[in-house]
Motif scaffolding. Structure first.
Motif, short mmCIF file in Angstrom:
data_model
loop_
_atom_site.label_atom_id
_atom_site.label_comp_id
_atom_site.label_asym_id
_atom_site.label_seq_id
_atom_site.Cartn_x
_atom_site.Cartn_y
_atom_site.Cartn_z
N LEU A 36 0.85 -1.18 0.00
CA LEU A 36 0.00 0.00 0.00
C LEU A 36 0.88 1.24 0.00
CD1 LEU A 36 -1.43 -2.13 2.33
CD2 LEU A 36 -3.24 -0.59 1.72
N ILE A 37 0.46 2.25 -0.71
CA ILE A 37 1.13 3.54 -0.69
C ILE A 37 0.20 4.51 0.04
CG2 ILE A 37 2.15 5.41 -2.03
CD1 ILE A 37 3.61 2.69 -2.30
N VAL A 38 0.58 4.82 1.28
CA VAL A 38 -0.20 5.72 2.11
C VAL A 38 0.12 7.15 1.67
CG1 VAL A 38 -0.64 6.50 4.47
CG2 VAL A 38 -0.14 4.09 4.01
N GLU A 39 -0.92 7.91 1.39
CA GLU A 39 -0.73 9.26 0.85
C GLU A 39 -0.26 10.25 1.92
OE1 GLU A 39 -4.61 10.01 -0.75
OE2 GLU A 39 -4.20 8.81 -2.55
N LYS A 40 0.46 11.23 1.45
CA LYS A 40 0.91 12.34 2.29
C LYS A 40 -0.28 12.94 3.02
CE LYS A 40 2.94 16.93 1.95
NZ LYS A 40 3.46 17.96 1.06
N GLY A 41 -0.11 13.23 4.29
CA GLY A 41 -1.18 13.84 5.08
C GLY A 41 -2.04 12.85 5.84
N ALA A 42 -1.82 11.55 5.64
CA ALA A 42 -2.60 10.54 6.36
C ALA A 42 -2.14 10.45 7.81
CB ALA A 42 -2.45 9.18 5.69
N LYS A 43 -3.08 10.22 8.69
CA LYS A 43 -2.75 10.04 10.12
C LYS A 43 -2.73 8.55 10.41
CE LYS A 43 -4.13 14.49 11.98
NZ LYS A 43 -3.82 15.20 10.80
N LEU A 44 -1.61 8.07 10.98
CA LEU A 44 -1.41 6.66 11.27
C LEU A 44 -0.94 6.51 12.70
CD1 LEU A 44 0.70 5.82 8.09
CD2 LEU A 44 -1.76 5.46 8.39
N SER A 45 -1.25 5.38 13.31
CA SER A 45 -0.71 5.04 14.62
C SER A 45 0.44 4.07 14.40
CB SER A 45 -1.79 4.44 15.52
OG SER A 45 -2.77 5.41 15.78
N LEU A 46 1.57 4.34 15.03
CA LEU A 46 2.81 3.61 14.79
C LEU A 46 3.41 3.10 16.10
CD1 LEU A 46 4.20 6.52 12.67
CD2 LEU A 46 3.39 4.38 11.70
N GLY A 47 4.05 1.97 16.03
CA GLY A 47 4.76 1.41 17.18
C GLY A 47 5.40 0.10 16.79
N LYS A 48 5.72 -0.71 17.77
CA LYS A 48 6.28 -2.04 17.55
C LYS A 48 5.21 -3.07 17.87
CE LYS A 48 10.47 -0.74 16.52
NZ LYS A 48 11.09 -1.01 15.24
N ILE A 49 5.24 -4.20 17.16
CA ILE A 49 4.26 -5.25 17.37
C ILE A 49 4.53 -6.00 18.67
CG2 ILE A 49 3.33 -7.41 16.43
CD1 ILE A 49 4.03 -6.29 13.62
N ALA A 50 3.50 -6.15 19.47
CA ALA A 50 3.61 -6.87 20.74
C ALA A 50 3.65 -8.38 20.50
CB ALA A 50 2.41 -6.54 21.63
N PRO A 51 4.26 -9.13 21.40
CA PRO A 51 4.24 -10.60 21.28
C PRO A 51 2.81 -11.12 21.39
CG PRO A 51 5.75 -9.89 23.01
CD PRO A 51 4.99 -8.68 22.58
N GLN A 52 2.55 -12.23 20.72
CA GLN A 52 1.26 -12.93 20.81
C GLN A 52 1.57 -14.41 20.94
OE1 GLN A 52 -1.73 -11.52 20.92
NE2 GLN A 52 -1.05 -9.46 20.44
N SER A 53 1.14 -15.02 22.02
CA SER A 53 1.34 -16.46 22.24
C SER A 53 2.82 -16.81 22.09
CB SER A 53 0.44 -17.25 21.28
OG SER A 53 0.53 -18.62 21.53
N VAL A 54 3.16 -17.68 21.15
CA VAL A 54 4.56 -18.11 20.98
C VAL A 54 5.34 -17.21 20.03
CG1 VAL A 54 4.01 -20.52 21.46
CG2 VAL A 54 4.00 -19.71 19.10
N TYR A 55 4.70 -16.19 19.45
CA TYR A 55 5.35 -15.33 18.47
C TYR A 55 5.86 -14.06 19.15
CZ TYR A 55 2.83 -18.53 15.47
OH TYR A 55 2.33 -19.66 14.88
#
Length: 182
Positions: free
Chosen positions: A119-138
């Motif tokens: 996906l190409i997110v357009e300039k001016g888009a608002k996004l929430s960003l961070g690191k992915i949390a662990p889930q179960s064994v991943y």
């Protein structure tokens, strides 16, 4: 591995001031990540996810920030499976292509991960960003980008079937896999 910065960094002070100015109810967790996704974002905190616990929990240490893109930004969304599994127009994506189940912390019940959309997110888009949390064994740990609900179809540049290697345009994908759209 994500490195946490917890003391005496200019960036942390900047974030603390921004958060305190914007949210009177903000509780400091004293956690900021050294490895931000890239420099294509302007940070502008917004109290949009604090009431949606399962989304907040998907970010490592419940830490995320909201940013506005200052240029077009490429992200990648893994999805696929039956009726109750992830589809093309879901919310979670990452900044890197072809990451595995471990880095993305995607449980098998959530997705087969057969497809990856660029996906190409357009300039001016608002996004929430961070690191992915662990889930179960991943373990997680890859960059996580939460896309806005109902983002425009024109953000979809291409979709790759990782089983066959075939790359589809959005229109071709809709015809070939109509049940993988929403």
């Amino acid at each position: 591995m994500v490195t946490k910065l917890e003391e005496n960094k200019d960036y942390i002070e900047y974030i603390r001031k921004k958060m305190k100015n914007v949210f009177s109810e903000w509780e400091e967790e004293n956690t900021v990540y050294e490895e931000q996704p890239n420099n294509n974002f302007s940070i502008s905190f917004k109290n949009d996810l604090y009431r949606v616990q399962f989304i907040k929990d998907s970010f490592l240490d419940n830490y995320y920030y909201t940013a506005e893109t200052i240029e077009n930004v490429g992200v990648f969304r893994r999805f696929g499976g039956s009726a109750n599994q992830a589809k093309l127009f879901g919310g979670f994506s990452s900044t890197e292509a072809v990451l595995g189940r471990n880095e993305l912390a995607i449980l098998k019940k959530w997705s087969t991960m057969q497809f990856e959309a660029e996906l190409i997110v357009e300039k001016g888009a608002k996004l929430s960003l961070g690191k992915i949390a662990p889930q179960s064994v991943y373990s997680g740990g890859a960059d996580q980008v939460l896309l806005p609900l109902g983002y425009p179809e024109n953000w979809v540049k291409s979709i790759k079937d990782l089983k066959t290697g075939t790359v589809y345009s959005l229109e071709e994908f809709k015809i070939a896999f109509p049940y993988q759209i929403k």
